[in-house]
Design an enzyme around this catalytic site. Structure first.
Site, short mmCIF file in Angstrom:
data_model
loop_
_atom_site.label_atom_id
_atom_site.label_comp_id
_atom_site.label_asym_id
_atom_site.label_seq_id
_atom_site.Cartn_x
_atom_site.Cartn_y
_atom_site.Cartn_z
N SER A 568 0.84 -1.19 0.00
CA SER A 568 0.00 0.00 0.00
C SER A 568 0.88 1.25 0.00
CB SER A 568 -0.95 -0.04 1.20
OG SER A 568 -1.95 0.95 1.11
N ASP A 656 -9.35 -5.13 -4.91
CA ASP A 656 -8.81 -4.03 -4.10
C ASP A 656 -9.56 -2.74 -4.41
OD1 ASP A 656 -7.29 -2.16 -2.75
OD2 ASP A 656 -5.38 -3.01 -3.37
N HIS A 687 -7.67 -5.41 -0.56
CA HIS A 687 -6.41 -4.70 -0.39
C HIS A 687 -5.46 -5.40 0.58
CE1 HIS A 687 -3.77 -1.25 -0.58
NE2 HIS A 687 -3.87 -1.03 0.72
#
Length: 712
Positions: A568, A656, A687
């Site tokens: 991320s 995601d 995610h």
């Protein structure tokens, strides 16, 4: 080591770690003499984790005098709650019927008697029950006559304009339901995004047990989506949090900055808003005295930041602040430093017996610390377990007995209990271990964990300091080093057990996990200093942590085998490092990385963060700003992708919503075009890539990619 034996070693290390259970929660019963604890353990053959219940009985000295012989599987329980007088236990259970259709039930148990079992699916008055951490709740009235929970609002039926049917029917069908609406079957409905997919608009449901009747409460504005509900003291109303859905929903998961309100709603539909406009609120809790407490911060800005703890006294109309926003540092009892409140929620039960003190746990620099707070004077005392460096998270309090989970990077979470000392003597608290440790791999147990407190030379920045956590296994020769910034960006690493860090240690890899500026747990000024400096402060901090290690000891780390690892926003930082310093790093693994702020904002569930991190106020009104788009591109790692040389493995989730998969795909395409060895794994996951099949595959393949390229 040949490739087959290398892969076998990684798989065996993962299998060993997968057998270590994780504490999910716990409840104190019988004035604290019994613990009902909930755990989770990975079940690799099933492809999902199994959850189980395990009980302990304690004597007055907190020694275990009896415990369960075996864990009791509770994998099909969505929610459970013990009634105030411990007469009943309510369970929301999810099962499959003979046709493999999902069904949900509300069960109420009295000892070994099933006194109520209600088929919620058959009632057909609402959709699925919410069991997530943002909305979900299951709460008893004080008289144990009613239960309140949150579920998806039932949708009307839709049909095509041209559907052929029989003769005209009356406006209402025989069941009393409105006839299907025409032409709305394809109307777009926005859900709450990442890990809340399929949740559109919630309702509050009260079940009266004597008659086994469930009713959906009315009275909230149509645009409000309620959650975190609980009964008031008299049982005639509920209090909860409602999020505003207009002009549109922005992702809630990990985002504590959304417009929301604390409300009171009577059972007959009269609503009163309690909190102020312009605030983001969460976690309402009633004290034994009927005072209402909750956490709040201002709307907008970084996705997570420091919170206030506020109180509305019983019968009062004005709130008072118990703990305010801490900008930098606050000195508390005993001379300890306190950096503010960053927890997502207060413990379900968080008050001492007389209601004059409150417990909370929150990240503080490199650990989760636990505190007792005087609700009147605001005095704060650290009551964390100080027997070892670790994170201490309070799970429950009953009759002034506290239950907590403690862990660190070398020790999986275990249960501890303590008796809360009298007011003024809290620092003398003594913690007693309850649960027994399962076998820990020697490579993990023997690893050295070190906190690093680092600072840049004084310059124009308001905040110059940050921290990092080093985990160093015992190896022969010099250890490869994994540089590992966290995601968020406004989250942080703490010294608590981590499957990934333990796996690296078992494979002989040291790791430095960097809490760069912008991380939580160091004051609100530290969180907000990153805004407008993304791709600069965070990258500089990782470099300083790395160079400090390499310059400090030439015999510990292999400077020719440096690894980049991040997911991320952590992928955002590592991709920057790979592009800005291509000569330094040997290999890189990215999980759902944020690659380009300029394009992520158009499609992500939390698109506001792209503008905010680049230094702009988020708005979707008016014309699109080309200056903002250019600024977001310039501070993104896509701007440096042409410089990257480190072989790169990307792990992406097809579902995601937080960082859409095309970010990673675009990065991979450009790496391949520039001749960089690149591999992409695509998972049917969101995610977090936390489903067990996705976790298993991406951790093993990621580790294998690293070891392959360290040997090259």
């Amino acid at each position: 080591m040949n490739k087959m034996s290398q892969l076998e070693s990684i798989v065996n290390a993962y299998k060993t770690l997968s057998k270590i259970p994780t504490v999910l929660g716990g409840k104190l019963i019988r004035n604290g003499s019994k613990i009902s604890s909930r755990w989770s353990v990975r079940n690799l053959d099933k492809g999902k984790s199994s959850r189980f219940l395990y009980n302990y009985v304690l004597n007055d000295s907190f020694n275990v005098i009896a415990e369960s012989e075996f864990g009791i599987d509770i994998s099909n329980e969505l929610l459970s709650s013990i009634s105030p007088q411990e007469t009943f236990k309510a369970v929301i259970r999810e099962e499959k019927d003979s046709k493999d259709a999902k069904k949900q039930y509300l069960e109420v148990w009295k000892k070994n008697n099933l006194v109520h079992s209600i088929d919620l699916t058959a009632l057909d008055i609402h959709g699925d029950v919410y069991a997530d951490a943002e909305f979900g709740s299951l709460h008893w009235s004080r008289d144990e006559s009613s239960i309140v929970y949150v579920a998806e609002r039932k949708l009307p039926k839709f049909e095509s304009y041209v559907k052929r049917k029989g003769e005209d029917k009356p406006k209402m069908n025989g069941s009393g339901e409105a006839l299907p609406k025409k032409g709305e079957e394809y109307l777009y409905r926005q859900d709450w995004g990442e890990q809340l997919v399929g949740k559109y608009l919630s309702v509050i449901v009260v079940c009266k047990l004597q008659t086994e009747t469930c009713m959906v409460l009315e009275g909230l504005p149509e645009a409000w989506c309620p959650g975190q509900v609980r009964f008031s003291a008299d049982g005639q109303s509920v209090v909860g949090v409602a999020w505003d859905t207009e002009p549109r929903r922005l992702g809630l998961m990990f985002c504590t900055n959304r417009p929301s309100y604390i409300f009171n709603l009577t059972l007959d539909g009269h609503m009163r808003k309690i909190s102020n406009d312009g605030m983001a609120v969460r976690s309402p809790r009633f004290s034994p005295n009927g005072d209402l407490f909750w956490l709040q911060r201002t709307v907008g800005g970084p996705h997570h930041a420091c919170h206030q703890l506020v109180m509305l006294g019983n019968g009062k109309t004005k709130t008072t602040t118990v703990i305010d926003i801490v900008q930098d540092e606050l000195k508390i009892a005993g001379g300890d430093s306190f950096y503010g409140v960053y927890c997502a929620a207060l413990p379900e039960r968080c008050f001492c017996a007389d209601g004059k003190r409150l417990l909370l746990s929150t990240p503080q620099k490199n650990e989760i610390r636990s505190y007792i707070v005087d609700v009147d004077g605001g005095r704060i005392v650290d009551i964390s377990n100080k027997e070892m460096p670790c994170s201490t998270t309070v799970l429950d309090i009953k009759s002034d007995v506290i239950l907590a989970a403690c862990s660190n990077l070398t020790t999986p979470a275990q249960l501890y209990v303590a008796r809360l000392p009298s007011a003024g003597n809290e620092s003398s608290i003594k913690w007693v271990a309850v649960s027994s440790l399962c076998p820990i791999p020697a490579a993990v147990q023997s690893s050295r964990v070190q906190y690093m407190h680092l600072a840049h030379p004084p310059h124009d920045a308001d905040v110059n300091s940050f921290s990092a956590i080093l985990m160093l296994p015992k190896v022969e020769g010099k250890a490869p080093l994994v540089v590992w910034p966290h995601g968020g960006p406004h989250s942080g690493f703490v010294n608590a057990f981590s499957m990934e860090a333990a796996l690296f240690a078992m494979l002989g890899l040291a790791s430095i996990r960097v809490n760069y500026r912008g991380s939580i747990g160091r004051g609100d000024a530290n969180v907000r200093c990153l805004l407008g400096h993304s791709g600069a402060y965070d990258v500089d901090d990782c470099l300083l942590a790395l160079t400090t290690l390499l310059e400090g000891d030439n015999n510990t780390f292999d400077r020719n085998n440096l690894v980049l690892y991040g997911g991320s926003y952590g992928g955002f930082v590592t991709a920057h490092l790979a592009g800005l310093h291509p000569e330094m790093f040997k290999v890189m693994v990215l999980r759902n990385p944020l690659i380009d702020l300029a394009t992520k904002g158009h499609y992500a569930d939390n698109s506001d963060g792209c503008a905010v991190e680049a230094g702009f106020e988020f708005t979707e009104k008016g014309a699109v700003s080309e200056d903002q788009l250019l600024a977001m591109r310039r501070c993104s790692p896509l701007a440096h992708v042409h410089n990257v040389r480190a072989p790169t493995c990307l792990m992406l989730g097809s579902g995601d919503k937080r960082v859409p998969l095309f970010q990673g795909l675009e990065y991979a395409r450009r790496l391949k075009a520039n001749g960089v060895p690149t591999r992409i794994y695509m998972y049917d996951d969101n995610h977090s890539l936390s489903s067990l099949p996705a976790e298993t595959d991406n951790l093993i393949n990621g580790a294998n990619w690293i070891l392959d390229h360290l040997q090259s």
